[in-house]
Design a protein around this motif. Sequence first.
Motif, PDB file in Angstrom:
ATOM      1  N   ILE A  35       6.386  15.512   3.164  1.00  0.00           N
ATOM      2  CA  ILE A  35       5.930  14.434   2.303  1.00  0.00           C
ATOM      3  C   ILE A  35       6.861  13.247   2.508  1.00  0.00           C
ATOM      4  O   ILE A  35       8.077  13.369   2.345  1.00  0.00           O
ATOM      5  CB  ILE A  35       5.910  14.855   0.820  1.00  0.00           C
ATOM      6  N   TYR A  36       6.290  12.104   2.871  1.00  0.00           N
ATOM      7  CA  TYR A  36       7.058  10.884   3.110  1.00  0.00           C
ATOM      8  C   TYR A  36       6.758   9.890   1.989  1.00  0.00           C
ATOM      9  O   TYR A  36       5.594   9.542   1.746  1.00  0.00           O
ATOM     10  CB  TYR A  36       6.674  10.261   4.453  1.00  0.00           C
ATOM     11  N   PHE A  37       7.803   9.415   1.335  1.00  0.00           N
ATOM     12  CA  PHE A  37       7.683   8.396   0.305  1.00  0.00           C
ATOM     13  C   PHE A  37       8.035   7.064   0.980  1.00  0.00           C
ATOM     14  O   PHE A  37       9.211   6.786   1.253  1.00  0.00           O
ATOM     15  CB  PHE A  37       8.610   8.708  -0.860  1.00  0.00           C
ATOM     16  N   ILE A  38       7.017   6.271   1.281  1.00  0.00           N
ATOM     17  CA  ILE A  38       7.169   5.083   2.104  1.00  0.00           C
ATOM     18  C   ILE A  38       7.395   3.872   1.208  1.00  0.00           C
ATOM     19  O   ILE A  38       6.688   3.676   0.215  1.00  0.00           O
ATOM     20  CB  ILE A  38       5.927   4.893   2.990  1.00  0.00           C
ATOM     21  N   ASP A  39       8.369   3.056   1.569  1.00  0.00           N
ATOM     22  CA  ASP A  39       8.720   1.909   0.738  1.00  0.00           C
ATOM     23  C   ASP A  39       7.688   0.799   0.870  1.00  0.00           C
ATOM     24  O   ASP A  39       7.490   0.248   1.946  1.00  0.00           O
ATOM     25  CB  ASP A  39      10.097   1.385   1.128  1.00  0.00           C
ATOM     26  N   THR A  40       7.031   0.477  -0.248  1.00  0.00           N
ATOM     27  CA  THR A  40       6.143  -0.679  -0.309  1.00  0.00           C
ATOM     28  C   THR A  40       6.626  -1.650  -1.390  1.00  0.00           C
ATOM     29  O   THR A  40       5.856  -2.450  -1.905  1.00  0.00           O
ATOM     30  CB  THR A  40       4.687  -0.259  -0.566  1.00  0.00           C
ATOM     31  N   GLU A  41       7.907  -1.543  -1.722  1.00  0.00           N
ATOM     32  CA  GLU A  41       8.609  -2.468  -2.607  1.00  0.00           C
ATOM     33  C   GLU A  41       7.880  -2.668  -3.943  1.00  0.00           C
ATOM     34  O   GLU A  41       7.525  -3.782  -4.324  1.00  0.00           O
ATOM     35  CB  GLU A  41       8.868  -3.790  -1.883  1.00  0.00           C
ATOM     36  N   GLY A  42       7.680  -1.558  -4.622  1.00  0.00           N
ATOM     37  CA  GLY A  42       7.030  -1.598  -5.921  1.00  0.00           C
ATOM     38  C   GLY A  42       5.554  -1.273  -5.868  1.00  0.00           C
ATOM     39  O   GLY A  42       4.866  -1.310  -6.892  1.00  0.00           O
ATOM     40  N   PRO A  63      -1.437  -5.755  -0.247  1.00  0.00           N
ATOM     41  CA  PRO A  63      -2.165  -6.441   0.825  1.00  0.00           C
ATOM     42  C   PRO A  63      -1.203  -7.065   1.833  1.00  0.00           C
ATOM     43  O   PRO A  63      -0.049  -7.352   1.526  1.00  0.00           O
ATOM     44  CB  PRO A  63      -2.945  -7.538   0.072  1.00  0.00           C
ATOM     45  N   GLY A  64      -1.712  -7.276   3.027  1.00  0.00           N
ATOM     46  CA  GLY A  64      -0.900  -7.910   4.057  1.00  0.00           C
ATOM     47  C   GLY A  64      -0.401  -6.930   5.093  1.00  0.00           C
ATOM     48  O   GLY A  64      -0.692  -5.734   5.043  1.00  0.00           O
ATOM     49  N   GLU A  65       0.377  -7.442   6.031  1.00  0.00           N
ATOM     50  CA  GLU A  65       0.811  -6.646   7.176  1.00  0.00           C
ATOM     51  C   GLU A  65       2.056  -5.805   6.895  1.00  0.00           C
ATOM     52  O   GLU A  65       2.256  -4.771   7.516  1.00  0.00           O
ATOM     53  CB  GLU A  65       1.075  -7.569   8.367  1.00  0.00           C
ATOM     54  N   ARG A  66       2.935  -6.248   5.982  1.00  0.00           N
ATOM     55  CA  ARG A  66       4.221  -5.567   5.802  1.00  0.00           C
ATOM     56  C   ARG A  66       4.047  -4.092   5.465  1.00  0.00           C
ATOM     57  O   ARG A  66       4.578  -3.210   6.173  1.00  0.00           O
ATOM     58  CB  ARG A  66       5.042  -6.243   4.697  1.00  0.00           C
ATOM     59  N   ILE A  71       3.709   1.849   6.806  1.00  0.00           N
ATOM     60  CA  ILE A  71       2.993   3.126   6.739  1.00  0.00           C
ATOM     61  C   ILE A  71       2.642   3.611   8.137  1.00  0.00           C
ATOM     62  O   ILE A  71       2.853   4.777   8.483  1.00  0.00           O
ATOM     63  CB  ILE A  71       1.723   2.990   5.875  1.00  0.00           C
ATOM     64  N   ALA A  72       2.113   2.713   8.957  1.00  0.00           N
ATOM     65  CA  ALA A  72       1.730   3.089  10.319  1.00  0.00           C
ATOM     66  C   ALA A  72       2.932   3.553  11.123  1.00  0.00           C
ATOM     67  O   ALA A  72       2.843   4.497  11.927  1.00  0.00           O
ATOM     68  CB  ALA A  72       1.036   1.914  11.010  1.00  0.00           C
ATOM     69  N   LEU A 103      -4.112  -1.395   7.274  1.00  0.00           N
ATOM     70  CA  LEU A 103      -3.679  -0.113   7.834  1.00  0.00           C
ATOM     71  C   LEU A 103      -4.730   0.462   8.771  1.00  0.00           C
ATOM     72  O   LEU A 103      -4.399   0.960   9.858  1.00  0.00           O
ATOM     73  CB  LEU A 103      -3.391   0.883   6.704  1.00  0.00           C
ATOM     74  N   ALA A 104      -5.997   0.394   8.359  1.00  0.00           N
ATOM     75  CA  ALA A 104      -7.071   0.961   9.184  1.00  0.00           C
ATOM     76  C   ALA A 104      -7.195   0.248  10.520  1.00  0.00           C
ATOM     77  O   ALA A 104      -7.747   0.812  11.477  1.00  0.00           O
ATOM     78  CB  ALA A 104      -8.392   0.906   8.421  1.00  0.00           C
ATOM     79  N   ALA A 105      -6.689  -0.981  10.609  1.00  0.00           N
ATOM     80  CA  ALA A 105      -6.684  -1.697  11.888  1.00  0.00           C
ATOM     81  C   ALA A 105      -5.550  -1.241  12.793  1.00  0.00           C
ATOM     82  O   ALA A 105      -5.574  -1.500  13.996  1.00  0.00           O
ATOM     83  CB  ALA A 105      -6.582  -3.208  11.632  1.00  0.00           C
TER      84      ALA A 105
END
Length: 352
Positions: A35-42, A63-66, A71-72, A103-105
Amino acid sequence: MIQINSLKRFLIVAGFLICLSQAPSVRGAANTLDIYFIDTEGGAATLIVTPQGESLLVDSGNPGERDASRIARVARDVARLQQIDHYITTHWHSDHFGGIASLAALIPVKSYYDHGFLDPLPSDVDPTLMEAYRRVSQGKSVTLVPGAELKFARGKAAAPLSLRVLAAAGAVLGRPAAASAQIEPCGKDFAPKPEDTSDNARSIVFVLTYGEFKFFDAGDLTWNVENKLACPRNLPGAVDVYQVTHHGLDSSNNPALVGALRPRVAITNNGPRKGGAAATHATLRRHVAAADIYQLHRNVTTTEQENAPAANIANEAENCQGEYIKLSVDDKGRTYTVTVPSKKTTRTYKTR
């Protein structure tokens, strides 16, 4: 393969029983549940990878690329996945599903699950993001309801692995429809908050079980509905690992529920200035040892004593590189290890 089994109610709501069969993502040989807890800054993005390489992403950040890029990167470069097999949106807030189109892109996402579309769309849900979700899911997302169960492919030697939904769209498993109001006096220490009309209160709540290991995730579920999970019956029971609800905000993390969970480990997906509230940290400290509390970020607005130990915080600086936290469960589901790569922290626990 995931098979979705459910209670009669699910069959009535969905109209049919769904079985999916597809080749999982390919990765190197592994015998752990990761299990990976990925940082999305809140925001939120939790990637689960089974010993057979089947992947489930819960939420997709902002939303956005960051966030999509973070995640990718973890999915492809760390977990060695070629695709996301299954994706759950816990609720329709931008910090939880805003990143899915981007992400799907970057990496294929095969199957989509959510708590159902809202009509009319409430003011706290972005219609542009909803349209993007409908587009990438091609209108074929599966609505999860309380009692729905996802069962994953199992190797010959591996422990059984399943995910059970306890609440979704404001409904709680086993609670009668007539008692659907959020605020229901229950428990000697019952302390309600004003009714939450946002989509947070409709978050999907689940327990992931792998052998003797149990992991609890409730998205951004808020105080009153949390109480319904704990009282009059403790629906989730004691768990090993608690993904601290709503980024650690104190509009969630009802002590009644945290006490019912009795987690050994708590992991907060907060940002430097969002979540990880002092009141929530105090609640966690009443039920979890300080050394077993982890955070994606140091809360720069509170004191050192109101944060996890420095060794357990993936990102110290407000301007960060988006470091993650990893949890691995052995193939029998009897022990699990929490790793903070940026701090070289590794700690192993026995399941309850």
